[in-house]
Design an enzyme around this catalytic site. Structure first.
Site, PDB file in Angstrom:
ATOM      1  N   GLY A  33       2.773   2.617  10.712  1.00  0.00           N
ATOM      2  CA  GLY A  33       3.749   3.533  10.546  1.00  0.00           C
ATOM      3  C   GLY A  33       4.755   3.876  11.843  1.00  0.00           C
ATOM      4  O   GLY A  33       5.097   5.243  11.811  1.00  0.00           O
ATOM      5  N   SER A  88       3.885  -1.823  10.250  1.00  0.00           N
ATOM      6  CA  SER A  88       5.177  -1.738  10.496  1.00  0.00           C
ATOM      7  C   SER A  88       5.804  -3.225  10.356  1.00  0.00           C
ATOM      8  O   SER A  88       6.815  -3.627  10.930  1.00  0.00           O
ATOM      9  CB  SER A  88       5.722  -1.300  11.900  1.00  0.00           C
ATOM     10  OG  SER A  88       5.394  -0.125  12.096  1.00  0.00           O
ATOM     11  N   HIS A 102      -9.431   1.382   4.974  1.00  0.00           N
ATOM     12  CA  HIS A 102      -8.050   1.609   5.943  1.00  0.00           C
ATOM     13  C   HIS A 102      -8.458   2.286   6.909  1.00  0.00           C
ATOM     14  O   HIS A 102      -9.208   3.290   6.819  1.00  0.00           O
ATOM     15  CB  HIS A 102      -6.980   1.932   4.807  1.00  0.00           C
ATOM     16  CG  HIS A 102      -5.547   1.952   5.369  1.00  0.00           C
ATOM     17  ND1 HIS A 102      -5.170   2.755   6.354  1.00  0.00           N
ATOM     18  CD2 HIS A 102      -4.728   1.182   5.320  1.00  0.00           C
ATOM     19  CE1 HIS A 102      -3.820   2.330   6.470  1.00  0.00           C
ATOM     20  NE2 HIS A 102      -3.524   1.503   6.019  1.00  0.00           N
ATOM     21  N   ASN A 134       0.854  -1.194  -0.021  1.00  0.00           N
ATOM     22  CA  ASN A 134       0.066  -0.107  -0.007  1.00  0.00           C
ATOM     23  C   ASN A 134       0.832   1.222   0.065  1.00  0.00           C
ATOM     24  O   ASN A 134       1.460   1.465   1.033  1.00  0.00           O
ATOM     25  CB  ASN A 134      -0.981  -0.132   1.212  1.00  0.00           C
ATOM     26  CG  ASN A 134      -1.775   1.278   1.326  1.00  0.00           C
ATOM     27  OD1 ASN A 134      -1.796   2.127   0.471  1.00  0.00           O
ATOM     28  ND2 ASN A 134      -2.260   1.327   2.716  1.00  0.00           N
ATOM     29  N   TRP A 135       1.081   1.489  -1.214  1.00  0.00           N
ATOM     30  CA  TRP A 135       1.849   3.168  -1.082  1.00  0.00           C
ATOM     31  C   TRP A 135       1.117   4.250  -0.560  1.00  0.00           C
ATOM     32  O   TRP A 135       2.074   5.366  -0.521  1.00  0.00           O
ATOM     33  CB  TRP A 135       2.010   3.358  -2.889  1.00  0.00           C
ATOM     34  CG  TRP A 135       3.084   2.398  -3.430  1.00  0.00           C
ATOM     35  CD1 TRP A 135       3.595   1.122  -2.988  1.00  0.00           C
ATOM     36  CD2 TRP A 135       3.571   2.372  -4.918  1.00  0.00           C
ATOM     37  NE1 TRP A 135       4.209   0.436  -4.021  1.00  0.00           N
ATOM     38  CE2 TRP A 135       4.268   1.207  -5.027  1.00  0.00           C
ATOM     39  CE3 TRP A 135       3.463   3.304  -5.828  1.00  0.00           C
ATOM     40  CZ2 TRP A 135       5.077   0.955  -6.232  1.00  0.00           C
ATOM     41  CZ3 TRP A 135       3.882   3.079  -6.914  1.00  0.00           C
ATOM     42  CH2 TRP A 135       4.749   2.015  -7.120  1.00  0.00           C
ATOM     43  N   LYS A 136      -0.070   4.268  -0.458  1.00  0.00           N
ATOM     44  CA  LYS A 136      -0.605   5.372   0.441  1.00  0.00           C
ATOM     45  C   LYS A 136      -0.295   6.512  -0.498  1.00  0.00           C
ATOM     46  O   LYS A 136      -0.187   6.367  -1.758  1.00  0.00           O
ATOM     47  CB  LYS A 136      -0.153   5.531   1.882  1.00  0.00           C
ATOM     48  CG  LYS A 136      -0.146   4.509   2.723  1.00  0.00           C
ATOM     49  CD  LYS A 136       0.164   4.747   4.075  1.00  0.00           C
ATOM     50  CE  LYS A 136      -0.263   3.143   4.731  1.00  0.00           C
ATOM     51  NZ  LYS A 136      -0.053   3.280   6.268  1.00  0.00           N
ATOM     52  N   GLU A 167      -5.015  -4.840  10.647  1.00  0.00           N
ATOM     53  CA  GLU A 167      -4.038  -3.858  10.960  1.00  0.00           C
ATOM     54  C   GLU A 167      -4.266  -3.102  12.251  1.00  0.00           C
ATOM     55  O   GLU A 167      -5.005  -2.144  12.268  1.00  0.00           O
ATOM     56  CB  GLU A 167      -4.066  -2.757   9.731  1.00  0.00           C
ATOM     57  CG  GLU A 167      -3.584  -3.333   8.377  1.00  0.00           C
ATOM     58  CD  GLU A 167      -3.193  -2.328   7.481  1.00  0.00           C
ATOM     59  OE1 GLU A 167      -2.093  -2.511   6.768  1.00  0.00           O
ATOM     60  OE2 GLU A 167      -3.979  -1.238   7.229  1.00  0.00           O
ATOM     61  N   GLU A 213      -6.623   4.887   8.015  1.00  0.00           N
ATOM     62  CA  GLU A 213      -6.573   6.207   7.656  1.00  0.00           C
ATOM     63  C   GLU A 213      -7.862   6.689   7.095  1.00  0.00           C
ATOM     64  O   GLU A 213      -8.095   7.895   7.107  1.00  0.00           O
ATOM     65  CB  GLU A 213      -5.486   6.240   6.706  1.00  0.00           C
ATOM     66  CG  GLU A 213      -4.078   6.241   7.634  1.00  0.00           C
ATOM     67  CD  GLU A 213      -2.836   5.295   6.735  1.00  0.00           C
ATOM     68  OE1 GLU A 213      -2.832   5.468   5.520  1.00  0.00           O
ATOM     69  OE2 GLU A 213      -1.780   4.857   7.552  1.00  0.00           O
ATOM     70  N   GLY A 233       3.090  -0.958   4.301  1.00  0.00           N
ATOM     71  CA  GLY A 233       2.993   0.368   3.969  1.00  0.00           C
ATOM     72  C   GLY A 233       4.569   0.852   3.715  1.00  0.00           C
ATOM     73  O   GLY A 233       4.929   0.740   2.554  1.00  0.00           O
ATOM     74  N   GLY A 234       5.244   1.525   4.529  1.00  0.00           N
ATOM     75  CA  GLY A 234       6.467   2.161   4.520  1.00  0.00           C
ATOM     76  C   GLY A 234       7.375   1.056   3.661  1.00  0.00           C
ATOM     77  O   GLY A 234       7.988   1.701   2.747  1.00  0.00           O
TER      78      GLY A 234
HETATM   79  P1  13P Z   1       3.333   0.613   7.648  1.00  0.00           P
HETATM   80  O1  13P Z   1       3.771  -0.748   7.013  1.00  0.00           O
HETATM   81  O2  13P Z   1       4.044   1.783   6.990  1.00  0.00           O
HETATM   82  O3  13P Z   1       3.155   0.578   9.123  1.00  0.00           O
HETATM   83  O4  13P Z   1       1.783   0.671   7.087  1.00  0.00           O
HETATM   84  C1  13P Z   1       0.801  -0.369   7.174  1.00  0.00           C
HETATM   85  C2  13P Z   1      -0.568   0.068   6.460  1.00  0.00           C
HETATM   86  O5  13P Z   1      -1.135   0.997   6.941  1.00  0.00           O
HETATM   87  C3  13P Z   1      -0.616  -0.836   5.165  1.00  0.00           C
HETATM   88  O6  13P Z   1      -1.892  -0.507   4.742  1.00  0.00           O
END
Ligand code: 13P
Length: 251
Positions: free
Chosen positions: A174, A214, A96, A9-11, A168, A98, A235-236
């Protein structure tokens, strides 16, 4: 069908050139490895066509990060499930944390999106998870149960088979603070038990449940070793091709 899945997920990150470089690098590196794992790359909308074109020639899928809760029409700024389907997009993240936090998405809104995606032949990657205060108050199971029931349990046993679930924990997203393998397994087993109760074991055994928060090349092995953890939503670490590939190699 239950498969190991790693989805990136590149956000809302990267400019066009960086996105182009990253997805090309992922495609190249993936072509060099043998994997049974389903790999999905979910870039921001403007890079979806680029990603899906490359995906069609390589062994990964393109996914969207969100979808409108309406059919096509006068909804400025939105992207419908029909549009994603017309581009042969096969997966879409929904719910998600967010989106729940910054866009006030409710379990009901998410149910609507899940239904629209399925109606258009797109597999939802449905996210659920508790915030830290809820875990500290020992409410995490109830929170996740509500999210799962309110967003998914109007589906039939056949429909739910096309859903991927991603647990999640919001406190792990993050933050560098990953859930332990045991914490992930405990919640994943609980989610699977809810699915068994509602749909029976034959169905629940077929649903992939991913962990997100993470997850990185250092902890992926410990997380994926658990019997109800079928992969990760990253994510990251998905913004770096080597890290993403290392996570894919962690089964
Ligand atoms: P991180 O891996 O950056 O913690 O993000 C996870 C995430 O929200 C994937 O959707």
């Amino acid at each position: 069908m239950r498969r190991n899945i790693v989805a990136g997920n590149w956000k809302m990150n990267l400019g066009f050139e960086q996105a182009d470089d990253l997805v090309n690098l992922i495609a190249e590196k993936l072509d060099e490895v043998e994997t049974e794992t389903i790999v999905i790359v979910c870039p921001p909308y403007p890079y979806l066509e680029l990603t899906s074109d490359l995906a069609s020639e390589s062994n990964f899928y393109a996914g969207a990060q969100n979808v409108a809760s309406f059919d096509n029409g006068a909804y400025t700024g939105e992207v419908s499930a029909q549009m994603l389907a017309s581009m042969n997009i096969e997966y879409c993240i929904v719910g998600h944390s967010e989106r729940r936090k910054y866009f006030n998405e409710s379990n009901q809104d998410i149910a609507t999106k899940v239904n629209l995606l399925l109606k258009n032949g797109i597999r939802p990657i449905f996210c659920c998870g508790e915030v830290l205060e809820e875990r500290d108050a020992d409410k995490h199971f109830d929170i996740v149960k509500n999210q799962v029931i309110e967003s998914l349990f109007s589906l039939t046993g056949e429909e739910i088979l096309d859903v991927v679930i991603a647990y999640e924990p919001v406190w792990a997203i993050g933050t560098g603070k990953t859930a332990t393998g045991a914490q992930a397994q405990e919640m994943h087993a609980y989610i699977r038990s809810l699915l068994t109760e509602k749909y029976g074991k034959e169905v629940s055994d077929e649903i992939s449940i991913l962990y997100g928060g993470s997850c990185n090349p250092k902890n992926a092995k410990e997380l994926f070793a658990n019997k109800d953890v079928d992969g990760g939503l990253i994510g990251g670490a998905a913004l770096n091709a080597d890290d993403f590939l290392a996570i894919i190699a962690s089964f």
